[in-house]
Design a protein around this motif. Structure first.
Motif, PDB file in Angstrom:
ATOM      1  N   PHE A  34       0.799  -1.221   0.000  1.00 19.64           N
ATOM      2  CA  PHE A  34       0.000   0.000   0.000  1.00 19.64           C
ATOM      3  C   PHE A  34       0.839   1.281   0.000  1.00 19.64           C
ATOM      4  N   ALA A  35       2.017   1.270   0.643  1.00 18.81           N
ATOM      5  CA  ALA A  35       2.815   2.501   0.702  1.00 18.81           C
ATOM      6  C   ALA A  35       3.123   3.067  -0.690  1.00 18.81           C
ATOM      7  N   PRO A  36       3.419   2.200  -1.704  1.00 18.88           N
ATOM      8  CA  PRO A  36       3.696   2.769  -3.028  1.00 18.88           C
ATOM      9  C   PRO A  36       2.509   3.527  -3.641  1.00 18.88           C
ATOM     10  N   LEU A  37       1.328   3.340  -3.085  1.00 18.93           N
ATOM     11  CA  LEU A  37       0.146   4.027  -3.625  1.00 18.93           C
ATOM     12  C   LEU A  37      -0.107   5.369  -2.938  1.00 18.93           C
ATOM     13  N   SER A  38       0.740   5.721  -1.968  1.00 16.40           N
ATOM     14  CA  SER A  38       0.345   6.807  -1.066  1.00 16.40           C
ATOM     15  C   SER A  38       0.729   8.192  -1.564  1.00 16.40           C
ATOM     16  N   ALA A  39      -0.039   9.169  -1.102  1.00 20.33           N
ATOM     17  CA  ALA A  39       0.128  10.578  -1.453  1.00 20.33           C
ATOM     18  C   ALA A  39       1.192  11.213  -0.552  1.00 20.33           C
ATOM     19  N   PRO A  40       1.723  12.397  -0.943  1.00 21.04           N
ATOM     20  CA  PRO A  40       2.730  13.074  -0.113  1.00 21.04           C
ATOM     21  C   PRO A  40       2.269  13.301   1.335  1.00 21.04           C
ATOM     22  N   GLY A  41       1.065  13.772   1.551  1.00 18.64           N
ATOM     23  CA  GLY A  41       0.583  14.043   2.913  1.00 18.64           C
ATOM     24  C   GLY A  41       0.314  12.792   3.720  1.00 18.64           C
ATOM     25  N   ALA A  42       0.532  11.609   3.101  1.00 17.27           N
ATOM     26  CA  ALA A  42       0.292  10.349   3.816  1.00 17.27           C
ATOM     27  C   ALA A  42       1.577   9.793   4.409  1.00 17.27           C
ATOM     28  N   TYR A  43       2.719  10.485   4.179  1.00 19.29           N
ATOM     29  CA  TYR A  43       3.982  10.126   4.828  1.00 19.29           C
ATOM     30  C   TYR A  43       4.360   8.658   4.627  1.00 19.29           C
ATOM     31  N   GLY A  44       4.131   8.152   3.425  1.00 20.69           N
ATOM     32  CA  GLY A  44       4.490   6.764   3.131  1.00 20.69           C
ATOM     33  C   GLY A  44       3.757   5.745   3.993  1.00 20.69           C
ATOM     34  N   LEU A  45       2.616   6.161   4.557  1.00 18.46           N
ATOM     35  CA  LEU A  45       1.800   5.312   5.452  1.00 18.46           C
ATOM     36  C   LEU A  45       2.589   4.857   6.675  1.00 18.46           C
ATOM     37  N   THR A  46       3.580   5.647   7.077  1.00 16.14           N
ATOM     38  CA  THR A  46       4.371   5.293   8.255  1.00 16.14           C
ATOM     39  C   THR A  46       3.874   6.035   9.489  1.00 16.14           C
ATOM     40  N   ASP A  47       2.793   6.768   9.384  1.00 14.86           N
ATOM     41  CA  ASP A  47       2.316   7.512  10.555  1.00 14.86           C
ATOM     42  C   ASP A  47       0.879   7.107  10.882  1.00 14.86           C
ATOM     43  N   ASP A  48       0.301   7.712  11.916  1.00 13.69           N
ATOM     44  CA  ASP A  48      -1.046   7.343  12.348  1.00 13.69           C
ATOM     45  C   ASP A  48      -2.115   8.131  11.616  1.00 13.69           C
ATOM     46  N   GLU A  96      -2.206  -8.321  -3.864  1.00 17.32           N
ATOM     47  CA  GLU A  96      -1.450  -7.633  -4.917  1.00 17.32           C
ATOM     48  C   GLU A  96      -2.354  -7.283  -6.094  1.00 17.32           C
ATOM     49  N   SER A  97      -3.269  -8.171  -6.413  1.00 22.10           N
ATOM     50  CA  SER A  97      -4.215  -7.862  -7.487  1.00 22.10           C
ATOM     51  C   SER A  97      -5.128  -6.709  -7.065  1.00 22.10           C
ATOM     52  N   PHE A  98      -5.566  -6.740  -5.807  1.00 23.09           N
ATOM     53  CA  PHE A  98      -6.404  -5.657  -5.267  1.00 23.09           C
ATOM     54  C   PHE A  98      -5.664  -4.321  -5.385  1.00 23.09           C
ATOM     55  N   ALA A  99      -4.390  -4.322  -4.976  1.00 20.93           N
ATOM     56  CA  ALA A  99      -3.598  -3.083  -5.024  1.00 20.93           C
ATOM     57  C   ALA A  99      -3.350  -2.639  -6.459  1.00 20.93           C
ATOM     58  N   VAL A 115      -6.358  10.404  -8.000  1.00 18.59           N
ATOM     59  CA  VAL A 115      -6.416  10.378  -6.533  1.00 18.59           C
ATOM     60  C   VAL A 115      -5.245   9.548  -6.009  1.00 18.59           C
ATOM     61  N   SER A 116      -4.927   9.742  -4.726  1.00 15.42           N
ATOM     62  CA  SER A 116      -3.888   8.934  -4.090  1.00 15.42           C
ATOM     63  C   SER A 116      -4.389   8.419  -2.753  1.00 15.42           C
ATOM     64  N   LEU A 117      -3.778   7.330  -2.318  1.00 16.38           N
ATOM     65  CA  LEU A 117      -4.095   6.745  -1.016  1.00 16.38           C
ATOM     66  C   LEU A 117      -3.497   7.621   0.086  1.00 16.38           C
ATOM     67  N   MET A 118      -4.313   7.953   1.107  1.00 13.83           N
ATOM     68  CA  MET A 118      -3.845   8.827   2.175  1.00 13.83           C
ATOM     69  C   MET A 118      -3.722   8.100   3.511  1.00 13.83           C
ATOM     70  N   GLY A 119      -4.136   6.828   3.575  1.00 18.32           N
ATOM     71  CA  GLY A 119      -4.049   6.111   4.844  1.00 18.32           C
ATOM     72  C   GLY A 119      -5.172   5.115   4.952  1.00 18.32           C
ATOM     73  N   GLY A 120      -5.379   4.629   6.176  1.00 16.96           N
ATOM     74  CA  GLY A 120      -6.451   3.671   6.395  1.00 16.96           C
ATOM     75  C   GLY A 120      -6.088   2.680   7.470  1.00 16.96           C
ATOM     76  N   ASP A 121      -6.638   1.502   7.357  1.00 22.70           N
ATOM     77  CA  ASP A 121      -6.461   0.502   8.404  1.00 22.70           C
ATOM     78  C   ASP A 121      -6.617  -0.872   7.764  1.00 22.70           C
ATOM     79  N   THR A 122      -5.849  -1.834   8.254  1.00 18.14           N
ATOM     80  CA  THR A 122      -5.961  -3.196   7.740  1.00 18.14           C
ATOM     81  C   THR A 122      -6.104  -4.133   8.917  1.00 18.14           C
ATOM     82  N   THR A 123      -7.157  -4.939   8.899  1.00 20.81           N
ATOM     83  CA  THR A 123      -7.377  -5.856  10.004  1.00 20.81           C
ATOM     84  C   THR A 123      -7.971  -7.141   9.444  1.00 20.81           C
ATOM     85  N   SER A 124      -8.212  -8.091  10.321  1.00 16.96           N
ATOM     86  CA  SER A 124      -8.774  -9.352   9.862  1.00 16.96           C
ATOM     87  C   SER A 124     -10.180  -9.498  10.421  1.00 16.96           C
ATOM     88  N   THR A 125     -10.965 -10.353   9.793  1.00 14.87           N
ATOM     89  CA  THR A 125     -12.339 -10.574  10.241  1.00 14.87           C
ATOM     90  C   THR A 125     -12.697 -12.038  10.050  1.00 14.87           C
TER      91      THR A 125
END
Lengths: 325, 325
Positions: B19-33, B105-108, B120-130
């Protein structure tokens, strides 16, 4: 949840009756497809999303009022740790097909209570049904003066490490809920379980720390795991003194020890780093907002995070925090 | 999805690698909260959220690339209908426990393709299991000049009613996928199924309509149901001429008739109202962006929505659109 068709409403009635009264001005009474947010000149929006699933993040049988509060609070906690002032949130719900109006009304009552407490309003969202467990997906919005969001990546060798409140209570609360702490007092049980069910986002502290600290995040995966995130993004090593990690009286009486407390999740305290010269400034800010803050360690060159005993030896920790998979 | 532990990654690896390769500048490489969004002076943010659940909004066996695109596009479609310029999105995923890296990978890859197409760019989110079915919860962000978001509530008696593109194709595509249209050509099947699997958000048209129309929304529940939302929030009655509702050649050849087309969901066209004096202006704007737009009816005092035959009699419609419960 039990199912009774007389207690059901359509998606539209549900939105109009239960959720519209919670909505913010820019949400147009939830009668539109989108909401608008104005951001003052010189400010920027801070956005974060957390998705909670029954039987992963809460127990399906938990009171709906508390499920709602927990879902909202874990999102607001992220804003708090980033120094943002909370503004509003979007709520997307996937409801199991046997939902009832009393369940939803209790859920909404929890949101209403927390909206007052946390100064946020509902801005929109989505409501749908699912064949699986309840899913609560929230996106929360806050604001900071442009460029002042507290990042994870600013910790530097020589910085001190701090944490707010006490660590491990929520983990002990979950253990108590599972019936595995039979010998604690009713009062201690209530304190610990309350910390698990109802996190207290440190939004006042987070805003007070803006400009004073080098890195911060909220403790959700576990103290060591979360400090590990700061270490990784800041390219530093973080050392935590086990005997400084703050435990509550209730947790101590329940027999909690630091290695376990520091790897339990769901604390929703703020862990942060700051230059040593900022120590007095930080402790004053914490005192002003009535938030206990404890200095627990230091930052040095290197990588990873280590828990040290009183003679400076590393305490082996098998699992540094919660992972979803 | 099949399960193989060698194909799995931790939540953190998944975010960093996929997911990080999809992220926007303000998303900080998805390394933040959290991510930050700056909004230009004079503009405001438009926010919308849609949650999609397997077996409700898509079929669990659909190609992950297409599931991702559909989830993103239905959100961007909301922004488009509101006149907003899309900026970015947050993605929260609840993954069934048997997810695999090739699936993700196909989803991404689907997201990556659409990010280019939709700007548009990815700005963040959450990944969990169900333990339940796959859930994809997206919050999308766009911008408009302050105060210009196209609302649902501005339709006035005397206004004309328009819709973009053609109506009912996605519903017919779903019918085809269920094997209930055995006699259509392979080409027509492909067109209709494509309209179900891959909605085309009308973002160019939506921005061009800003300031020219009195109310708009995207057609997701069904043309009549969605015009009913405009009628309700605008306190007007909307009359639709059945013989003007635009059907595609493929839909006609598949035997689709207007009452069914106008109550099928998933079109993701824009339905809107405008003063009659704006007609030429609107048709010019539509031509400029290459978006077909058809005038299909008018607004009058009253309440509700009605489908009229060529002699002005109301055609009875049993169910005006999709309801989740």
């Amino acid at each position: 949840m039990t199912n009774s068709s007389s207690e059901r409403a359509s998606e539209f009635e549900l939105i109009a009756k239960v959720f519209a009264p919670l909505s913010a001005p820019g949400a147009y009474g939830l009668t539109d497809d989108a909401a608008t947010i104005r951001v003052l000149d010189g400010a920027e929006l801070v956005v974060t999303a957390d998705l909670l699933s029954a039987d992963v993040h809460f127990r399906a049988e938990d009171e709906p009022r508390l499920i709602a509060k927990k879902a909202l609070r874990v999102n607001i906690s992220d804003l708090g740790a980033k120094g943002a002032k909370p503004v509003g949130y979007l709520l997307s719900l996937a409801l199991p097909r046997n939902w009832t109006m009393p369940w939803i009304e209790s859920f909404a009552a929890g949101l209403r209570e927390d909206q007052s407490e946390l100064s946020v309003s509902l801005m929109g969202g989505d409501t749908t049904s699912t064949d699986g467990p309840l899913i609560v997906a929230i996106t929360a919005f806050g604001t900071v003066p442009s460029g002042t969001m507290i990042r994870r990546n600013g910790a530097k060798p020589g910085d001190l490490v701090f944490v707010s409140g006490t660590i491990g209570d929520a983990g002990a609360g979950l253990t108590a809920l599972k019936g595995e702490l039979p010998n604690i007092s009713a009062r201690d049980r209530e304190v610990l379980v309350g910390r698990y069910l109802l996190p207290q986002p440190r939004t006042g502290l987070g805003q007070a720390l803006r400009g004073k600290v080098s890195a911060a995040l909220d403790v959700s995966d576990g103290l060591l795991a979360d400090l590990g995130h700061i270490a990784e993004t800041s390219n530093v090593r973080i050392l935590v003194s086990a005997d400084r990690v703050p435990l509550s009286d209730a947790a101590r009486k329940a027999g909690l020890r630091v290695p376990k407390a520091a790897t339990a999740g769901d604390d929703y305290e703020i862990a942060f780093t700051a230059q040593a010269s900022r120590r007095a400034d930080i402790l004053r800010a914490a005192a002003d907002c009535g938030c206990p803050v404890t200095e627990i360690g230091r930052v040095e060159p290197g990588a990873g995070v280590a828990l040290l005993d009183s003679s400076g030896r590393e305490i082996p920790v098998s699992r540094k925090g919660y992972r979803h998979f």
